[in-house]
Scaffold this active site. Structure first.
Site, PDB file in Angstrom:
ATOM      1  N   SER A   1      27.006   1.700  -4.786  1.00 12.99           N
ATOM      2  CA  SER A   1      28.282   1.834  -4.085  1.00 12.99           C
ATOM      3  C   SER A   1      29.082   0.536  -4.006  1.00 12.99           C
ATOM      4  O   SER A   1      29.740   0.266  -2.995  1.00 12.99           O
ATOM      5  CB  SER A   1      28.066   2.426  -2.682  1.00 12.99           C
ATOM      6  OG  SER A   1      27.512   3.727  -2.780  1.00 12.99           O
TER       7      SER A   1
ATOM      8  N   GLU B   1      18.746  -1.902  -6.919  1.00 15.74           N
ATOM      9  CA  GLU B   1      19.598  -0.759  -6.587  1.00 15.74           C
ATOM     10  C   GLU B   1      18.862   0.147  -5.613  1.00 15.74           C
ATOM     11  O   GLU B   1      18.087   1.015  -6.041  1.00 15.74           O
ATOM     12  CB  GLU B   1      19.933   0.037  -7.859  1.00 15.74           C
ATOM     13  CG  GLU B   1      20.699  -0.737  -8.893  1.00 15.74           C
ATOM     14  CD  GLU B   1      21.547   0.185  -9.761  1.00 15.74           C
ATOM     15  OE1 GLU B   1      22.751  -0.069  -9.861  1.00 15.74           O
ATOM     16  OE2 GLU B   1      21.016   1.162 -10.308  1.00 15.74           O
TER      17      GLU B   1
ATOM     18  N   GLY C   1      25.736   5.955  -5.475  1.00 17.25           N
ATOM     19  CA  GLY C   1      26.638   7.104  -5.496  1.00 17.25           C
ATOM     20  C   GLY C   1      26.864   7.731  -4.132  1.00 17.25           C
ATOM     21  O   GLY C   1      27.399   8.829  -4.022  1.00 17.25           O
TER      22      GLY C   1
ATOM     23  N   ASN D   1      28.139   0.956 -15.413  1.00 20.35           N
ATOM     24  CA  ASN D   1      27.286   2.061 -15.853  1.00 20.35           C
ATOM     25  C   ASN D   1      28.110   3.339 -15.754  1.00 20.35           C
ATOM     26  O   ASN D   1      28.318   3.863 -14.662  1.00 20.35           O
ATOM     27  CB  ASN D   1      26.044   2.112 -14.939  1.00 20.35           C
ATOM     28  CG  ASN D   1      25.153   3.295 -15.254  1.00 20.35           C
ATOM     29  OD1 ASN D   1      25.358   4.002 -16.243  1.00 20.35           O
ATOM     30  ND2 ASN D   1      24.144   3.494 -14.410  1.00 20.35           N
TER      31      ASN D   1
ATOM     32  N   HIS E   1      16.580   3.243 -14.505  1.00 20.52           N
ATOM     33  CA  HIS E   1      17.561   3.608 -13.476  1.00 20.52           C
ATOM     34  C   HIS E   1      16.950   4.666 -12.555  1.00 20.52           C
ATOM     35  O   HIS E   1      16.214   5.544 -13.017  1.00 20.52           O
ATOM     36  CB  HIS E   1      18.845   4.136 -14.133  1.00 20.52           C
ATOM     37  CG  HIS E   1      19.954   4.270 -13.148  1.00 20.52           C
ATOM     38  ND1 HIS E   1      20.050   5.341 -12.275  1.00 20.52           N
ATOM     39  CD2 HIS E   1      20.989   3.456 -12.850  1.00 20.52           C
ATOM     40  CE1 HIS E   1      21.114   5.164 -11.504  1.00 20.52           C
ATOM     41  NE2 HIS E   1      21.696   4.038 -11.825  1.00 20.52           N
TER      42      HIS E   1
ATOM     43  N   LYS F   1      27.404   6.217 -16.742  1.00 18.36           N
ATOM     44  CA  LYS F   1      26.566   7.421 -16.562  1.00 18.36           C
ATOM     45  C   LYS F   1      27.032   8.544 -17.499  1.00 18.36           C
ATOM     46  O   LYS F   1      27.462   8.268 -18.612  1.00 18.36           O
ATOM     47  CB  LYS F   1      26.549   7.842 -15.092  1.00 18.36           C
ATOM     48  CG  LYS F   1      26.148   6.673 -14.183  1.00 18.36           C
ATOM     49  CD  LYS F   1      25.802   7.064 -12.788  1.00 18.36           C
ATOM     50  CE  LYS F   1      25.442   5.814 -11.988  1.00 18.36           C
ATOM     51  NZ  LYS F   1      25.059   6.099 -10.617  1.00 18.36           N
TER      52      LYS F   1
ATOM     53  N   GLU G   1      18.117   7.231 -11.251  1.00 21.62           N
ATOM     54  CA  GLU G   1      18.405   8.636 -11.607  1.00 21.62           C
ATOM     55  C   GLU G   1      17.411   9.123 -12.653  1.00 21.62           C
ATOM     56  O   GLU G   1      17.013  10.291 -12.646  1.00 21.62           O
ATOM     57  CB  GLU G   1      19.861   8.759 -12.096  1.00 21.62           C
ATOM     58  CG  GLU G   1      20.833   8.702 -10.921  1.00 21.62           C
ATOM     59  CD  GLU G   1      22.209   8.149 -11.245  1.00 21.62           C
ATOM     60  OE1 GLU G   1      22.549   8.009 -12.438  1.00 21.62           O
ATOM     61  OE2 GLU G   1      22.945   7.828 -10.293  1.00 21.62           O
TER      62      GLU G   1
HETATM   63  P1  PGA Z   1      27.275   3.595  -7.895  1.00 16.97           P
HETATM   64  O1  PGA Z   1      26.110   3.550  -9.008  1.00 16.97           O
HETATM   65  O2  PGA Z   1      28.036   2.303  -8.039  1.00 16.97           O
HETATM   66  O3  PGA Z   1      28.088   4.801  -8.240  1.00 16.97           O
HETATM   67  O4  PGA Z   1      26.598   3.705  -6.576  1.00 16.97           O
HETATM   68  C1  PGA Z   1      25.423   2.367  -9.312  1.00 16.97           C
HETATM   69  C2  PGA Z   1      24.382   2.635 -10.345  1.00 16.97           C
HETATM   70  O5  PGA Z   1      23.801   3.722 -10.335  1.00 16.97           O
HETATM   71  O6  PGA Z   1      24.113   1.794 -11.206  1.00 16.97           O
END
Ligand code: PGA
Length: 264
Positions: free
Chosen positions: A221, A175, A181, A17, A103, A19, A105
């Protein structure tokens, strides 16, 4: 579906992803490196989810390889006066096979709720796109012991009026919001507990066969340094990778290590 899905059993399945990252030239460079490596990574399903602006370019670069394409979001209507939105037919047309829906976010920053996510899942399915549905608890919910009930309510609400045939096309990504993140991944035990529970809910809703075949990803992460112990969990079928998917070498290492563990 626009391309016959090549499921190699349940795993490993690794999606990147990107982003809101990568300009056109950066995207080209990253996609090219992953495509080059993919010829030695036949044991995994690899999906790239770049931003909308580079989907078409990445679609051209992955042609002829096993790498597949996903978008990061979809609008719930197929066309019309919806300024700024992108529809399922547009994603399919540009070469997508997958789309991330729900997601955290988007849930947290854009305030998408389960009703919207349910509409988006239906839009994806109607347009022959495989949804990658993201669910997971916040830190506050985990600390209050609400992790499993949060997961359950998200699945119930996001999959409202989704039948078994449709549900079989959905990939779920667990997640935990506090792990995204932050550099702080869920422990293998925490991931396994959540994944087992997700499979149990799928079993109750859609039966044993669907639950056993369902691909359930962990995200939050994931890095080359922690992927092995997570991949060793029986119910972790692969990963949705954010930060570490922006660098070809780390993304490729995650895929290599996932294959190694799952082929043991
Ligand atoms: P990250 O994000 O690996 O940077 O923690 C994962 C995601 O949001 O899908």
């Amino acid at each position: 579906m626009n391309k016959e899905k090549k499921r190699k059993g349940r795993s490993p399945f690794v999606a990147g992803n990107w982003k809101m990252n990568k300009t056109l030239s950066e995207a080209r460079e990253l996609a090219k490196s992953i495509v080059k490596a993919s010829f030695n990574l036949a044991g995994a399903e690899i999906v790239l989810c770049p931003p909308f602006t580079v989907l078409y370019e990445v679609a051209k670069l992955i042609e002829g390889s096993s790498v597949q394409l996903g978008a990061q979001d979809i609008f719930w209507e197929d066309s019309g006066a919806f300024t700024g939105e992108i529809s399922g037919p547009m994603l399919l047309d540009v070469g997508c096979q997958y789309v991330i829906v729900g997601h955290s976010e988007r849930r947290q920053i854009i305030k998408e709720n389960d009703d919207i996510i349910n509409l988006k899942i239906k839009a994806a399915l109607r347009n022959n796109l495989f949804p990658i549905l993201c669910i997971g608890e916040t830190l506050e919910e985990r600390e209050k012991g609400l992790t499993l009930s949060r997961i359950e309510s998200q699945i119930e609400n996001d999959l409202k009026n989704i039948n078994q045939e449709e549900a079989a096309k959905i990939i779920i990504a667990y997640e935990p919001v506090w792990a995204i993140g932050t550099g702080k991944n869920a422990t293998p035990d925490q991931a396994e507990e959540a994944h087992q529970y997700i499979r149990k809910i799928l079993n109750r809703k859609y039966g044993n066969e669907l639950a056993n075949c369902a691909i359930i990803l962990y995200g939050g992460s994931v890095k080359p340094e922690n992927v092995v112990s997570l991949a060793e969990q029986d119910n972790v079928d692969g990963f949705l990778v954010g930060g570490a998917s922006l660098d070809a070498q780390s993304f490729i290492k995650i895929i290599e290590k996932s294959i190694e563990v799952k082929q043991k």
